[in-house]
Design a protein around this motif. Structure first.
Motif, PDB file in Angstrom:
ATOM      1  N   UNK A 100      10.927   6.534 -21.649  1.00 51.46           N
ATOM      2  CA  UNK A 100      10.978   7.470 -20.534  1.00 51.46           C
ATOM      3  C   UNK A 100      10.148   6.894 -19.392  1.00 51.46           C
ATOM      4  N   UNK A 101      10.750   6.816 -18.205  1.00 51.45           N
ATOM      5  CA  UNK A 101      10.091   6.290 -17.006  1.00 51.45           C
ATOM      6  C   UNK A 101       9.859   7.432 -16.027  1.00 51.45           C
ATOM      7  N   UNK A 102       8.667   7.460 -15.432  1.00 48.23           N
ATOM      8  CA  UNK A 102       8.377   8.440 -14.389  1.00 48.23           C
ATOM      9  C   UNK A 102       7.742   7.706 -13.223  1.00 48.23           C
ATOM     10  N   UNK A 103       8.401   7.745 -12.075  1.00 50.83           N
ATOM     11  CA  UNK A 103       7.915   7.080 -10.867  1.00 50.83           C
ATOM     12  C   UNK A 103       7.239   8.105  -9.961  1.00 50.83           C
ATOM     13  N   UNK A 104       6.146   7.694  -9.323  1.00 45.69           N
ATOM     14  CA  UNK A 104       5.440   8.604  -8.417  1.00 45.69           C
ATOM     15  C   UNK A 104       6.192   8.802  -7.107  1.00 45.69           C
ATOM     16  N   UNK A 105       7.078   7.879  -6.785  1.00 45.68           N
ATOM     17  CA  UNK A 105       7.911   7.971  -5.584  1.00 45.68           C
ATOM     18  C   UNK A 105       9.279   7.401  -5.904  1.00 45.68           C
ATOM     19  N   UNK A 106      10.263   7.639  -5.062  1.00 44.58           N
ATOM     20  CA  UNK A 106      11.603   7.100  -5.305  1.00 44.58           C
ATOM     21  C   UNK A 106      11.525   5.590  -5.476  1.00 44.58           C
ATOM     22  N   UNK A 107      12.174   5.070  -6.493  1.00 44.14           N
ATOM     23  CA  UNK A 107      12.156   3.641  -6.772  1.00 44.14           C
ATOM     24  C   UNK A 107      13.408   3.294  -7.557  1.00 44.14           C
ATOM     25  N   UNK A 144      23.030  -3.104 -10.115  1.00 49.34           N
ATOM     26  CA  UNK A 144      22.133  -2.749  -9.012  1.00 49.34           C
ATOM     27  C   UNK A 144      20.871  -2.051  -9.502  1.00 49.34           C
ATOM     28  N   UNK A 145      20.691  -1.994 -10.808  1.00 51.93           N
ATOM     29  CA  UNK A 145      19.518  -1.342 -11.367  1.00 51.93           C
ATOM     30  C   UNK A 145      19.741   0.150 -11.542  1.00 51.93           C
ATOM     31  N   UNK A 146      18.663   0.816 -11.938  1.00 49.94           N
ATOM     32  CA  UNK A 146      18.741   2.247 -12.212  1.00 49.94           C
ATOM     33  C   UNK A 146      17.776   3.008 -11.315  1.00 49.94           C
ATOM     34  N   UNK A 147      18.290   3.986 -10.546  1.00 50.11           N
ATOM     35  CA  UNK A 147      17.407   4.742  -9.652  1.00 50.11           C
ATOM     36  C   UNK A 147      16.418   5.607 -10.428  1.00 50.11           C
ATOM     37  N   UNK A 148      15.231   5.750  -9.862  1.00 53.07           N
ATOM     38  CA  UNK A 148      14.188   6.622 -10.410  1.00 53.07           C
ATOM     39  C   UNK A 148      13.778   7.593  -9.314  1.00 53.07           C
ATOM     40  N   UNK A 189       0.842  -1.205   0.000  1.00 47.96           N
ATOM     41  CA  UNK A 189       0.000   0.000   0.000  1.00 47.96           C
ATOM     42  C   UNK A 189       0.875   1.252   0.000  1.00 47.96           C
ATOM     43  N   UNK A 190       0.548   2.187  -0.867  1.00 51.39           N
ATOM     44  CA  UNK A 190       1.327   3.421  -0.962  1.00 51.39           C
ATOM     45  C   UNK A 190       2.598   3.287  -1.774  1.00 51.39           C
ATOM     46  N   UNK A 191       2.830   2.100  -2.387  1.00 50.80           N
ATOM     47  CA  UNK A 191       4.033   1.908  -3.202  1.00 50.80           C
ATOM     48  C   UNK A 191       3.973   2.823  -4.419  1.00 50.80           C
ATOM     49  N   UNK A 192       5.130   3.252  -4.904  1.00 50.98           N
ATOM     50  CA  UNK A 192       5.133   4.106  -6.083  1.00 50.98           C
ATOM     51  C   UNK A 192       4.548   3.371  -7.291  1.00 50.98           C
ATOM     52  N   UNK A 206       8.938  -6.569 -19.919  1.00 51.45           N
ATOM     53  CA  UNK A 206       8.383  -6.555 -18.568  1.00 51.45           C
ATOM     54  C   UNK A 206       9.421  -5.914 -17.655  1.00 51.45           C
ATOM     55  N   UNK A 207       9.071  -4.738 -17.114  1.00 51.98           N
ATOM     56  CA  UNK A 207       9.958  -3.981 -16.246  1.00 51.98           C
ATOM     57  C   UNK A 207       9.615  -4.281 -14.793  1.00 51.98           C
ATOM     58  N   UNK A 208      10.623  -4.626 -14.007  1.00 54.44           N
ATOM     59  CA  UNK A 208      10.433  -4.936 -12.588  1.00 54.44           C
ATOM     60  C   UNK A 208      11.162  -3.879 -11.766  1.00 54.44           C
ATOM     61  N   UNK A 209      10.468  -3.392 -10.744  1.00 50.82           N
ATOM     62  CA  UNK A 209      10.978  -2.311  -9.901  1.00 50.82           C
ATOM     63  C   UNK A 209      11.171  -2.805  -8.471  1.00 50.82           C
ATOM     64  N   UNK A 210      11.940  -2.067  -7.694  1.00 51.08           N
ATOM     65  CA  UNK A 210      12.190  -2.437  -6.300  1.00 51.08           C
ATOM     66  C   UNK A 210      10.894  -2.425  -5.489  1.00 51.08           C
ATOM     67  N   UNK A 211      10.031  -1.423  -5.687  1.00 53.45           N
ATOM     68  CA  UNK A 211       8.803  -1.358  -4.890  1.00 53.45           C
ATOM     69  C   UNK A 211       7.531  -1.245  -5.715  1.00 53.45           C
ATOM     70  N   UNK A 212       7.571  -0.627  -6.873  1.00 49.68           N
ATOM     71  CA  UNK A 212       6.368  -0.496  -7.701  1.00 49.68           C
ATOM     72  C   UNK A 212       6.018  -1.843  -8.328  1.00 49.68           C
ATOM     73  N   UNK A 213       4.766  -1.993  -8.700  1.00 50.11           N
ATOM     74  CA  UNK A 213       4.326  -3.200  -9.394  1.00 50.11           C
ATOM     75  C   UNK A 213       5.020  -3.273 -10.755  1.00 50.11           C
TER      76      UNK A 213
END
Length: 161
Positions: A56-63, A95-99, A29-32, A132-139
């Motif tokens: 172009x990726x835009x995350x609603x919160x740090x991810x 380690x992935x790419x920060x958003x 709940x509340x995940x970006x 298929x893009x996988x994120x640390x916290x977002x779906x």
């Protein structure tokens, strides 16, 4: 209503919901959330099994974008490009790419991008590629990228691949 009907109706509803589960864990709940725009992969000439993909990726919160998969390639890696000793160098971002929250993050030629490796069938202009893009916290997000050459000026930096 008899006891069996009262028990069966809720049980049936739970079974139907369980059948709808995609196998992906539900985001916290509340995940970006992450939106994707302008997804594009370069065509592959005959015999070539690697290509770059941009978006172009835009995350609603740090991810963090942590991995990418595609049925069209054996592997998809997140790469960074940078100048080193007057040469363009490219390497996997293990380690992935920060958003950053609310900031558009471009994956573009000559900069951070996705590299498809082990492409089995040639990618032809006009085709599409599923990523298929996988994120640390977002779906996870499934993207359909068009296959085309990036137009000059479509991305910040254009470099031949």
């Amino acid at each position: 209503m008899n006891l069996m009907t009262r028990i069966s109706a809720p049980a049936a509803a739970l079974l139907m919901l369980a059948g709808c589960n995609s196998g992906e864990p539900a985001p916290a709940p509340g995940a970006p959330t992450v939106t994707v725009a302008d997804a594009l992969c370069r065509p592959t000439p005959k015999g070539r099994q690697t290509t770059g993909c941009y978006m172009t990726l835009t995350a609603s919160g740090d991810d963090r974008l942590v991995s990418v998969e595609s049925p069209e390639a054996k592997y998809v890696q997140i790469h960074e490009s940078r100048m080193e000793s007057n040469m363009m160098m490219m390497q996997q971002m293990r380690d992935g790419m920060p958003l950053a929250a609310g900031q558009a993050t471009a994956l573009a030629p000559g900069a951070n991008h996705l590299m498809m490796l082990g492409v089995e069938e040639p990618l032809v202009t006009g085709d599409t590629v599923t990523l298929k893009l996988t994120f640390a916290t977002a779906a996870p997000v499934e993207v359909t990228a068009r296959v085309a050459q990036p137009a000059v000026g479509e991305y910040d930096h254009v470099a031949a691949q």
